[in-house]
Design a protein around this motif. Structure first.
Motif, PDB file in Angstrom:
ATOM      1  N   ALA A   1       8.932  -9.775  -0.422  1.00 35.35           N
ATOM      2  CA  ALA A   1       7.584 -10.208  -0.048  1.00 35.35           C
ATOM      3  C   ALA A   1       7.501 -10.482   1.452  1.00 35.35           C
ATOM      4  O   ALA A   1       6.550 -10.057   2.124  1.00 35.35           O
ATOM      5  CB  ALA A   1       7.206 -11.457  -0.844  1.00 35.35           C
ATOM      6  N   ASP A   2       8.507 -11.181   1.992  1.00 26.28           N
ATOM      7  CA  ASP A   2       8.506 -11.483   3.420  1.00 26.28           C
ATOM      8  C   ASP A   2       8.751 -10.239   4.267  1.00 26.28           C
ATOM      9  O   ASP A   2       8.152 -10.072   5.334  1.00 26.28           O
ATOM     10  CB  ASP A   2       9.568 -12.534   3.739  1.00 26.28           C
ATOM     11  N   LEU A   3       9.635  -9.366   3.797  1.00 25.67           N
ATOM     12  CA  LEU A   3       9.963  -8.159   4.562  1.00 25.67           C
ATOM     13  C   LEU A   3       8.744  -7.266   4.741  1.00 25.67           C
ATOM     14  O   LEU A   3       8.495  -6.735   5.840  1.00 25.67           O
ATOM     15  CB  LEU A   3      11.083  -7.388   3.865  1.00 25.67           C
ATOM     16  N   TYR A   4       7.970  -7.096   3.655  1.00 28.05           N
ATOM     17  CA  TYR A   4       6.832  -6.166   3.703  1.00 28.05           C
ATOM     18  C   TYR A   4       5.478  -6.869   3.783  1.00 28.05           C
ATOM     19  O   TYR A   4       4.450  -6.196   3.797  1.00 28.05           O
ATOM     20  CB  TYR A   4       6.875  -5.256   2.478  1.00 28.05           C
ATOM     21  N   ARG A   5       5.472  -8.181   3.822  1.00 28.99           N
ATOM     22  CA  ARG A   5       4.221  -8.956   3.843  1.00 28.99           C
ATOM     23  C   ARG A   5       3.293  -8.477   2.725  1.00 28.99           C
ATOM     24  O   ARG A   5       2.181  -8.025   2.943  1.00 28.99           O
ATOM     25  CB  ARG A   5       3.545  -8.857   5.207  1.00 28.99           C
TER      26      ARG A   5
ATOM     27  N   ARG B   1      -1.572   0.374   6.246  1.00 33.57           N
ATOM     28  CA  ARG B   1      -0.836  -0.310   5.186  1.00 33.57           C
ATOM     29  C   ARG B   1      -0.001   0.680   4.378  1.00 33.57           C
ATOM     30  O   ARG B   1       1.143   0.394   4.012  1.00 33.57           O
ATOM     31  CB  ARG B   1      -1.816  -1.065   4.290  1.00 33.57           C
ATOM     32  N   TYR B   2      -0.565   1.855   4.090  1.00 32.83           N
ATOM     33  CA  TYR B   2       0.194   2.862   3.349  1.00 32.83           C
ATOM     34  C   TYR B   2       1.318   3.429   4.199  1.00 32.83           C
ATOM     35  O   TYR B   2       2.449   3.596   3.728  1.00 32.83           O
ATOM     36  CB  TYR B   2      -0.738   3.971   2.858  1.00 32.83           C
ATOM     37  N   LYS B   3       1.040   3.724   5.459  1.00 33.28           N
ATOM     38  CA  LYS B   3       2.040   4.350   6.318  1.00 33.28           C
ATOM     39  C   LYS B   3       3.226   3.429   6.569  1.00 33.28           C
ATOM     40  O   LYS B   3       4.389   3.850   6.471  1.00 33.28           O
ATOM     41  CB  LYS B   3       1.393   4.753   7.650  1.00 33.28           C
ATOM     42  N   ASN B   4       2.958   2.187   6.892  1.00 35.14           N
ATOM     43  CA  ASN B   4       4.011   1.286   7.332  1.00 35.14           C
ATOM     44  C   ASN B   4       4.449   0.261   6.296  1.00 35.14           C
ATOM     45  O   ASN B   4       5.233  -0.635   6.599  1.00 35.14           O
ATOM     46  CB  ASN B   4       3.560   0.553   8.603  1.00 35.14           C
TER      47      ASN B   4
ATOM     48  N   TYR C   1       3.556   0.666   2.038  1.00 33.35           N
ATOM     49  CA  TYR C   1       3.721   1.222   0.694  1.00 33.35           C
ATOM     50  C   TYR C   1       4.612   2.462   0.686  1.00 33.35           C
ATOM     51  O   TYR C   1       5.452   2.623  -0.207  1.00 33.35           O
ATOM     52  CB  TYR C   1       2.365   1.546   0.082  1.00 33.35           C
ATOM     53  N   ASN C   2       4.441   3.351   1.660  1.00 32.63           N
ATOM     54  CA  ASN C   2       5.276   4.560   1.690  1.00 32.63           C
ATOM     55  C   ASN C   2       6.736   4.225   1.957  1.00 32.63           C
ATOM     56  O   ASN C   2       7.645   4.863   1.413  1.00 32.63           O
ATOM     57  CB  ASN C   2       4.755   5.544   2.742  1.00 32.63           C
ATOM     58  N   ILE C   3       6.973   3.210   2.780  1.00 30.77           N
ATOM     59  CA  ILE C   3       8.349   2.796   3.059  1.00 30.77           C
ATOM     60  C   ILE C   3       8.957   2.125   1.826  1.00 30.77           C
ATOM     61  O   ILE C   3      10.129   2.340   1.498  1.00 30.77           O
ATOM     62  CB  ILE C   3       8.376   1.852   4.275  1.00 30.77           C
ATOM     63  N   ILE C   4       8.157   1.325   1.128  1.00 30.66           N
ATOM     64  CA  ILE C   4       8.618   0.711  -0.120  1.00 30.66           C
ATOM     65  C   ILE C   4       9.018   1.793  -1.125  1.00 30.66           C
ATOM     66  O   ILE C   4      10.060   1.697  -1.789  1.00 30.66           O
ATOM     67  CB  ILE C   4       7.535  -0.213  -0.697  1.00 30.66           C
ATOM     68  N   ASP C   5       8.187   2.837  -1.247  1.00 29.24           N
ATOM     69  CA  ASP C   5       8.497   3.940  -2.161  1.00 29.24           C
ATOM     70  C   ASP C   5       9.825   4.599  -1.811  1.00 29.24           C
ATOM     71  O   ASP C   5      10.564   5.042  -2.698  1.00 29.24           O
ATOM     72  CB  ASP C   5       7.383   5.000  -2.115  1.00 29.24           C
ATOM     73  N   GLU C   6      10.129   4.664  -0.534  1.00 28.25           N
ATOM     74  CA  GLU C   6      11.345   5.343  -0.077  1.00 28.25           C
ATOM     75  C   GLU C   6      12.587   4.473  -0.226  1.00 28.25           C
ATOM     76  O   GLU C   6      13.658   4.964  -0.607  1.00 28.25           O
ATOM     77  CB  GLU C   6      11.174   5.740   1.393  1.00 28.25           C
TER      78      GLU C   6
END
Length: 353
Positions: free
Chosen positions: A158-162, A226-229, A231-236
């Motif tokens: 949660a803290d890493l990705y806000r 938000r998606y670029k920096n 959600y997409n990174i979370i998916d990866e």
């Protein structure tokens, strides 16, 4: 050092939250998660924190927003219909790019349903938690030890990705007692939150926490960012799963949470009968381990999904498998927990087709 304690899943989640620096809890009573609120009410003052029973679920989630905006590690919990009431606030939290941890100790539904265990909030957690283009990270532990470990992980993510992170358990996992070793928890120091609205000095301008964009171009830019920096990174980077014997299997049983423990027994029963059976457990329901399931679909002959609902994860497995192999479903609902024999029989039946 071992810190082994016999605890309920709800209690282990609460203690893990405190150990990793959570000092604010806001909730409202609902079965089968009430032990969380009770535990927090007793332990938070001892840890120098603050626990409050709000007047409603809606009030509680908005208190979470305020505490998170001020930079605190903050936690809330509820069960199925209570989570439904929190969804608007969760969307505001996501739209404000704020971290928090939300526990859903699921019960049967829809409506008031019953107080017995279920997994019928899969769609809500992974597809429809709140309005707008938002997503959560959703973790699905399957033991009391994992509940504690995933609680620590949830705060870190949660803290890493806000972003809000949901721990999706159920009445069985929440109420069952198992040994939990808190000495195994990997506790990280909470990061400095320079973005928080917690006062300022001449060193920086004041921070503003907001989810309102009156100019549609500004809103689109915020969503795309938000998606670029995020959600997409979370998916990866944040996909997690457990598997065994999936390569070239006649059947792979896919399940999560409490059912994954039952499914593991069924898989071993099939193997004892000479069936090439595999086991696959998504640990993150969002992001879903689609890539790995797609790889398994190249060699496995078919899949059987088992959940305590009417097949909510089945479509995700079908999409992940690229419709290359048959995907069948067996589950129970209404608060009834399936047995290993039932999953075994369902697998044997589809293998005869």
């Amino acid at each position: 050092m071992s810190e082994m304690v016999l605890m309920k899943g709800n209690e282990a989640m609460s203690e893990a939250a405190i150990k990793c620096g959570c000092r604010y809890y806001f909730g409202y009573p609902i079965t089968p998660q009430n032990e969380i609120a009770e535990y927090m009410a007793a332990r938070m003052p001892q840890a120098g924190g603050f626990s409050l029973q709000a007047e409603s679920e809606i009030a509680a989630i908005n208190m979470v927003l305020g505490a998170s905006a001020a930079g605190a590690r903050v936690f809330t919990s509820s069960s199925s219909p209570g989570i439904s009431l929190k969804t608007e606030g969760i969307s505001y939290i996501a739209g404000s790019d704020l971290p928090c941890v939300i526990a859903n100790v699921q019960r049967g539904g829809p409506g008031l349903g019953g107080i017995q265990p279920a997994q019928s909030d899969y769609h809500q957690a992974t597809k429809a938690m709140g309005h707008g283009d938002m997503r959560l990270i959703v973790l699905a532990p399957n033991s009391v030890q994992e509940i504690a470990e995933h609680t620590v992980l949830a705060f870190d993510l949660a803290d890493l990705y806000r972003t809000p992170v949901m721990i999706l358990t159920d009445g069985a996992l929440g109420q069952m007692m198992e040994p939990v070793d808190f000495g195994k928890l990997k506790i990280n120091k909470p990061p400095e939150k320079t973005w928080a609205a917690a006062g300022h000095s001449d060193k920086r301008p004041p921070n503003i926490i907001n989810s309102l964009y009156l100019d549609p171009k500004d809103l689109e830019a915020a969503v795309l960012e938000r998606y670029k920096n995020k959600y997409n990174i979370i998916d990866e980077k944040e996909v997690r799963y457990e598997e065994f014997d999936t390569e070239d299997a006649d059947i792979v049983i896919v399940s999560y949470g409490i059912v994954s423990r039952i499914a593991k027994v069924a898989v071993n029963m099939l193997k004892d009968k000479g069936v090439k059976a595999g086991y696959f457990r998504p640990v993150t329901l969002s992001p879903f381990p689609s890539g790995r399931l797609g790889e398994i679909a190249e060699t496995a002959k078919r899949f059987l999904v088992s959940e305590l609902n009417m097949g909510q994860m089945t479509d995700d497995v079908r999409l992940a498998a690229g419709c290359k192999k048959p995907v069948d479903f067996f589950g129970r609902t209404g608060g009834i927990i399936t047995t290993p024999e039932e999953i075994y029989n369902a697998a044997a039946k589809v293998l005869e087709e």
